[in-house]
Scaffold this motif. Structure first.
Motif, PDB file in Angstrom:
ATOM      1  N   SER A 390       0.816  -1.214   0.000  1.00  0.00           N
ATOM      2  CA  SER A 390       0.000   0.000   0.000  1.00  0.00           C
ATOM      3  C   SER A 390       0.850   1.265   0.000  1.00  0.00           C
ATOM      4  N   ARG A 400      -5.146   2.126  -1.429  1.00  0.00           N
ATOM      5  CA  ARG A 400      -4.642   2.328  -0.065  1.00  0.00           C
ATOM      6  C   ARG A 400      -5.755   2.864   0.835  1.00  0.00           C
ATOM      7  N   ASP A 401      -6.529   3.819   0.339  1.00  0.00           N
ATOM      8  CA  ASP A 401      -7.655   4.342   1.121  1.00  0.00           C
ATOM      9  C   ASP A 401      -8.683   3.245   1.385  1.00  0.00           C
ATOM     10  N   GLN A 403      -8.054   0.013   1.616  1.00  0.00           N
ATOM     11  CA  GLN A 403      -7.518  -0.921   2.606  1.00  0.00           C
ATOM     12  C   GLN A 403      -7.709  -0.364   4.016  1.00  0.00           C
ATOM     13  N   ALA A 404      -7.525   0.946   4.181  1.00  0.00           N
ATOM     14  CA  ALA A 404      -7.728   1.568   5.493  1.00  0.00           C
ATOM     15  C   ALA A 404      -9.190   1.445   5.924  1.00  0.00           C
ATOM     16  N   SER A 407      -9.956  -2.232   6.869  1.00  0.00           N
ATOM     17  CA  SER A 407      -9.417  -2.602   8.180  1.00  0.00           C
ATOM     18  C   SER A 407     -10.216  -1.985   9.325  1.00  0.00           C
ATOM     19  N   GLU A 408     -10.886  -0.870   9.044  1.00  0.00           N
ATOM     20  CA  GLU A 408     -11.671  -0.199  10.079  1.00  0.00           C
ATOM     21  C   GLU A 408     -12.974  -0.944  10.367  1.00  0.00           C
ATOM     22  N   SER A 491       0.563  -5.783   5.685  1.00  0.00           N
ATOM     23  CA  SER A 491       1.182  -5.182   6.862  1.00  0.00           C
ATOM     24  C   SER A 491       2.316  -6.050   7.398  1.00  0.00           C
TER      25      SER A 491
END
Length: 703
Positions: A390, A400-401, A403-404, A407-408, A491
Motif C-alpha cells: 500500500s 490504499r484508502d 484498505q484503510a 481494516s476499520e 502489513s
C-alpha cells in the motif's frame, strides 16, 4: 578520394542508426504489452508461495486476482440502501473480465459493506478495475464513500504510477541533459548531436529488449523499464562527453577532420570499451539473483550499456565527422601546428585543484575519508527489510484508502486470504493450528459444491451452514484452506503471522497467498543483496586488475568506491527516516544502489586512472596523477552531473522504490565525482606514489 569515402561511411553509419531509431521509437508506446508488475512471477520455483500458486488453479479454476469493493457510511446503512448496493455490485460483476462477484457483506457495525470480485488475469487488470471504478462512481448512491482495493486495486494503482515512464520521465531526463550539455559545451549543435546519439541508443536497446520480452526470454518490469531508459541516456551521454572532449583536443592537433576523427576514436575507444564492458559485467552479476525482477535487470541493462557504447563509438563520430568544427560553434577549436599539451595541462580549474592536492595529499585524503566515515556511521539506521504494498505508490491511492476503510470495519485481511494446502487427513489439525494463531480471524476450506465456494472450519469441525451439504474439494489427496488475517494483508503484522504459521505447520502444510508472496519476495531480495554485492566487487576488482595491470590501484579504487557507497546509504537513512518519514525501503534498494554506484563509478575510475597510467609511463607517477586529473577532471565532472541529473529524473515517477533509487544514485554519483574522484583518489595515489602500480614494471619507474 579518402575524404569522400570517409564522408560516405559516416553517412551510412548515421543512416543505419536513424533507421534503428525510427523502427524502435514506436515501441515506447507498446512496452506495457510485454511488461509485468506481478510480484508472484518474480519468485523462484522453490519458494513456498510459488508452490502454492502453482496448485491454486486445481482448486479455484482459472487464474484470477481478487478486487475488493468497500462502501462506507457515517451512519448505519438502511435496508433499502443495502438492497441498492446489491444491485450495483451485481451490475459491476457483469463487466467484461470480471469472473465472479460476491453479494455485499455488511460489517458488524452496519456502517460498511464489502464485496469480493474475481478478475481474469488474462484480461487487462488496469482496464477492468478502471471500468469498475467508473461504474461505481456512476451508480453508488450519493453520500456514501467507496473504494476498489485488494490485489487488483493495488496492481492498478501501481500501473498508473508507472504510466509516466514512456512520456514524462523521458521528457524530464532529456530536458535536464540538454540544459547541462549546453552549459558544458556552450554550444548549440553539439548537445543536439549527443542527445541524438543517446536517444538512438535507447531506441535500439528498447527494440531489442521488447522482442526478447515478447519471446519470454527476458522479464520486463515497470521499474526495469524506467531504469533502462535512464541508464542508456546517462551512460551514452557520459561516453559521448569523453569522445567529444578527445575530438576537441585532436581538432587542435590535426587540420584534417578525418584524421582528428581517427585519432579521437583511437584515443577514446579503449576507455569507453573498458568502461562499458566493466559496467555490463557488473550488471550481469544480477543474473545470479533469485528474484526474477533482479535477475532480468542484469541482461536488460547490459544490452542498454552495449548500445550506449556502440552509439558513442559509431554514430557520434559519424555525426561529428559530418559536422566538423562547426559542431562546436560558436567556440570552434582551431588547428594549431604548435599545439602544446603541457600548456593545456597547466591551465584550468583542475590543474589548480591538482596543485593543491599535491601540496597536502595526506591532509586531503584523511579529511575526505573522515567525511565519508561520518556519513557511513548512519548506515545501520537504514530500514530496508520491505514496505507494505500500500506504500509503493506515492500520493493518492484509491486502493490504499480502501484498505484503510476495510481494516476499520472488517478483518484487515478480508478478501486476500492466506492459502494453505495440506493433506485431507490433516485438515482439522492444520485448521486448529491456524485458529490458534492470534493473527487469524477465521478459517474456511475450499468446497466447490458449496454456494459460497467455501465451508467454515472451527475447532468443532467443518460447519455446513444452510443449504445442500457439501464436501471439501480434494485434489491429489490435498485440500485448500483459506485463512483470513486480522491485520491488513500487506502489513508487517500479517507478514509475521505467515512466518509463525510456517514454523507451526512445517512438514504438514504449505502457506501461500499475497502476504506469503511478499514474505518470500523480501527473503529472496535479502538473499540477492548478500550474494550479488560481494560478487560485483570481486568481478570489478578482477577487471580493474587486468585493465590497470596492478593490484594496489584496483584495491584503492574499489575501497574508495565502497566507502563512498556506505556514506551515501548512511545519509539516505537519515533523510528517508527523519526528513521524509518514509515507511522503509525494499530490500532491493541497497542492491540496486550498490550495483549502479559501483558499476557506474568504475566509469570515472577508468576515465581517470587509464589516463593517469598513460601519463605516468612518460612523466612518472606524480606528474601522471596531476596531468590525468587536469585532462579528465572536467569530463568526469560533466559526466557525473549528467548521470546524476538523469537518475534524479526517476523521482518524477510516483513510485517509492524509484524515488529512493533516484536520490541514492544521484547523490552518490555527485559525491563520487566531486569528492572521491577529484580529491580522495588523487591524494591517495600521490601518497602511495609509484607503488600504486605494483606489481607492474611501472611501479619501479622513479616518480
Amino acid at each position: 578520394m579518402r575524404k569522400f569515402l570517409g564522408t560516405l561511411i559516416a553517412l551510412a553509419i548515421a543512416g543505419v542508426w536513424m533507421a534503428a531509431a525510427a523502427i524502435g521509437g514506436p515501441y515506447f508506446g507498446k512496452v506495457e504489452e510485454v511488461s509485468s508488475n506481478d510480484q508472484s512471477v518474480y519468485l523462484p520455483a522453490s519458494a513456498e508461495a510459488t508452490q502454492v500458486r502453482d496448485e491454486l488453479t486445481d482448486f479455484l479454476g482459472d487464474n484470477t486476482i481478487p478486487a475488493i469493493v468497500i462502501v462506507t457510511s457515517d451512519t448505519e446503512l438502511e435496508p433499502d440502501t443495502l438492497a441498492e448496493l446489491a444491485t450495483v455490485i451485481a451490475e459491476v460483476g457483469t463487466i467484461a473480465g470480471v469472473e465472479s462477484a460476491s453479494p455485499p457483506i455488511p460489517s458488524e457495525d452496519g456502517k460498511a459493506v464489502s464485496a469480493f470480485l474475481s478478475i481474469d488475469t488474462d484480461s487487462s487488470i488496469k482496464e477492468v478495475v478502471g471500468e469498475m471504478r467508473a461504474e461505481l462512481d456512476a451508480l453508488i448512491p450519493a453520500g456514501l464513500n467507496w473504494h476498489v482495493t485488494g490485489p487488483a486495486g493495488f496492481t492498478t494503482d501501481l500501473a498508473a504510477g508507472f504510466a509516466g515512464i514512456d512520456g514524462l520521465l523521458l521528457i524530464v531526463a532529456l530536458s535536464a541533459v540538454l540544459i547541462i550539455l549546453i552549459l558544458v559545451y556552450r554550444s548549440f549543435l553539439l548537445p543536439i548531436a549527443v542527445l541524438l546519439t543517446s536517444v538512438s541508443a535507447l531506441c535500439a536497446a528498447l527494440l531489442t529488449v521488447w522482442w526478447l520480452a515478447k519471446g519470454e526470454i527476458l522479464l520486463l518490469t515497470g521499474q526495469t523499464q524506467g531504469i533502462l531508459f535512464i541508464l542508456v541516456i546517462g551512460a551514452a551521454t557520459d561516453y559521448a562527453l569523453l569522445y567529444t572532449a578527445r575530438f576537441s583536443e585532436e581538432l587542435r592537433r590535426f587540420e584534417s577532420v578525418g584524421e582528428a576523427t581517427r585519432a579521437s576514436i583511437k584515443g577514446s575507444a579503449g576507455a569507453i570499451l573498458a568502461s562499458g564492458g566493466t559496467v555490463a559485467a557488473g550488471l550481469l552479476c544480477l543474473m545470479f539473483s533469485d528474484l526474477g525482477s533482479n535477475s532480468s535487470l542484469g541482461p536488460v541493462a547490459a544490452i542498454g550499456i552495449g548500445f550506449a557504447v556502440l552509439s558513442a563509438l559509431t554514430l557520434l563520430p559519424a555525426l561529428l565527422k559530418l559536422m566538423g568544427r562547426a559542431a562546436y560553434w560558436p567556440r570552434k577549436p582551431q588547428f594549431d601546428d604548435e599545439f602544446n599539451e603541457d600548456k593545456v595541462v597547466n591551465e584550468g580549474l583542475y590543474a589548480k585543484i591538482g596543485a593543491w592536492v599535491a601540496r597536502r595529499p595526506r591532509a586531503i585524503w584523511i579529511g575526505s575519508t573522515l567525511i565519508l566515515l561520518v556519513g557511513a556511521a548512519f548506515l545501520p539506521q537504514l530500514k530496508a527489510d520491505g514496505v507494505p504494498s500500500s506504500e509503493f505508490v506515492i500520493g493518492a491511492s484509491d486502493a490504499r484508502d480502501g484498505q484503510a476503510a476495510l481494516s476499520e470495519h472488517f478483518p484487515g485481511g478480508s478478501g486476500t486470504p492466506l492459502y494453505v494446502i495440506t493433506d485431507e487427513a490433516k485438515l482439522q489439525s492444520v485448521a486448529d493450528r491456524l485458529l490458534a494463531n492470534d493473527g487469524i480471524d477465521s478459517v474456511a476450506v475450499t468446497a466447490n459444491d458449496a454456494a459460497s465456494g467455501t465451508l467454515q472450519v472451527t475447532s468443532d469441525g467443518i460447519q455446513q451452514g444452510w443449504g445442500v451439504p457439501a464436501e471439501p474439494t480434494i485434489r491429489n489427496g490435498d485440500v485448500l484452506l483459506q485463512a483470513t488475517l486480522l491485520a491488513a494483508s500487506d502489513s508487517v503484522e500479517a507478514q509475521q503471522t505467515v512466518v509463525e504459521l510456517r514454523d507451526a505447520l512445517a512438514g504438514d502444510a504449505l502457506v501461500g497467498g499475497q502476504t506469503a508472496i511478499t514474505v518470500d519476495t523480501n527473503t529472496a531480495a535479502i538473499h540477492d543483496r548478500n550474494l550479488i554485492i560481494p560478487l560485483v566487487l570481486v568481478v570489478i576488482l578482477l577487471i580493474l586488475i587486468v585493465l590497470l595491470r596492478s593490484i594496489v590501484a584496483p584495491l584503492l579504487l574499489v575501497g574508495t568506491t565502497v566507502l563512498s557507497f556506505a556514506a551515501v546509504m548512511g545519509v539516505s537513512a537519515l533523510l528517508f527516516n527523519g526528513v521524509f518519514a518514509m515507511p522503509g525501503a525494499d530490500p532491493s534498494v541497497p542492491l540496486y544502489g550498490f550495483v549502479f554506484l559501483v558499476a557506474l563509478g568504475v566509469d570515472y575510475n577508468i576515465f581517470l586512472m587509464t589516463r593517469v597510467r598513460e601519463e605516468a609511463v612518460t612523466h612518472g607517477t606524480k606528474a601522471g596523477v596531476l596531468r590525468g586529473l587536469s585532462l579528465t577532471g572536467g569530463v568526469i565532472t560533466a559526466a557525473g552531473v549528467v548521470l546524476a541529473a538523469t537518475f534524479a529524473a526517476l523521482s518524477v515517477i510516483p513510485i517509492l522504490f524509484l524515488l529512493q533509487l533516484a536520490f541514492i544514485v544521484a547523490f552518490g554519483v555527485l559525491l563520487d565525482t566531486l569528492l572521491v574522484r577529484t580529491l580522495l583518489v588523487p591524494a591517495l595515489s600521490l601518497e602511495i606514489g609509484r607503488a600504486v602500480w605494483w606489481p607492474s614494471k611501472l611501479s619501479k619507474i622513479d616518480a
